[in-house]
Design a protein around this motif. Sequence first.
Motif, PDB file in Angstrom:
ATOM      1  N   ALA A 286       0.696  -1.224  -0.020  1.00 31.59           N
ATOM      2  CA  ALA A 286       0.112  -0.088  -0.023  1.00 31.59           C
ATOM      3  C   ALA A 286       1.036   1.112   0.208  1.00 31.59           C
ATOM      4  CB  ALA A 286      -1.088   0.056   1.021  1.00 31.59           C
ATOM      5  N   ALA A 287       2.037   1.162   0.606  1.00 35.00           N
ATOM      6  CA  ALA A 287       2.557   2.360   0.915  1.00 35.00           C
ATOM      7  C   ALA A 287       3.522   2.691  -0.483  1.00 35.00           C
ATOM      8  CB  ALA A 287       3.558   2.332   2.079  1.00 35.00           C
ATOM      9  N   CYS A 288       3.891   1.467  -0.940  1.00 37.19           N
ATOM     10  CA  CYS A 288       4.599   1.584  -2.391  1.00 37.19           C
ATOM     11  C   CYS A 288       3.887   2.046  -3.505  1.00 37.19           C
ATOM     12  CB  CYS A 288       5.402   0.371  -2.608  1.00 37.19           C
ATOM     13  SG  CYS A 288       6.563   0.436  -4.224  1.00 37.19           S
ATOM     14  N   HIS A 289       2.581   1.635  -3.527  1.00 37.35           N
ATOM     15  CA  HIS A 289       1.674   1.974  -4.469  1.00 37.35           C
ATOM     16  C   HIS A 289       1.048   3.718  -4.223  1.00 37.35           C
ATOM     17  CE1 HIS A 289       0.925  -1.437  -7.206  1.00 37.35           C
ATOM     18  NE2 HIS A 289       1.687  -1.931  -6.498  1.00 37.35           N
ATOM     19  N   GLN A 290       1.020   4.055  -2.946  1.00 36.62           N
ATOM     20  CA  GLN A 290       0.492   5.157  -2.904  1.00 36.62           C
ATOM     21  C   GLN A 290       1.709   6.066  -3.301  1.00 36.62           C
ATOM     22  OE1 GLN A 290       0.000   5.958   1.445  1.00 36.62           O
ATOM     23  NE2 GLN A 290      -0.194   8.140   1.045  1.00 36.62           N
TER      24      GLN A 290
END
Length: 155
Positions: free
Chosen positions: A141-145
Amino acid sequence: MKRKIAALIFLGSGLAVTGGAVLSSSGPEDAPALELSDHMRGFLKHEMLMLANAGRGIEAALAVEDHARVKEFASHMDKAFIMQKEVTTLDLRELEAVLGEEFVSRDKEFHAMARALEAAAKAEDIVGQRKIFDDMLRACAACHQDYAPEAPVLE
């Protein structure tokens, strides 16, 4: 569980759909990943689809505490690592130049988590497996954000 699966599908499809990052861009047409060659976008798409498929398998296996299947899917996640496959040094330079060293570092960390999940499954540590898998979902989630916030969720 459905929320986690939806998040995983989103995360696994993000780079596959957009082809890469959209860090500080104003829209998908400005995404730095659009500068990646078709060759590299293909590698990323393939990896993201493999990760999404393995993640769905892990989610189902955790629900029934099937340690062997979690171990198998975690191994698949680790082996999806494009940097250890057919990617050349020139390809890596392209990836780092366009998406940055931080992207490569995050990808390596994610695959290390997959190895840790595989080890927890081998030890039949269900609590550890669930924690590591949750950590993996948060990392996704953090990377895709940061790299693909406009990526659509696949049904």
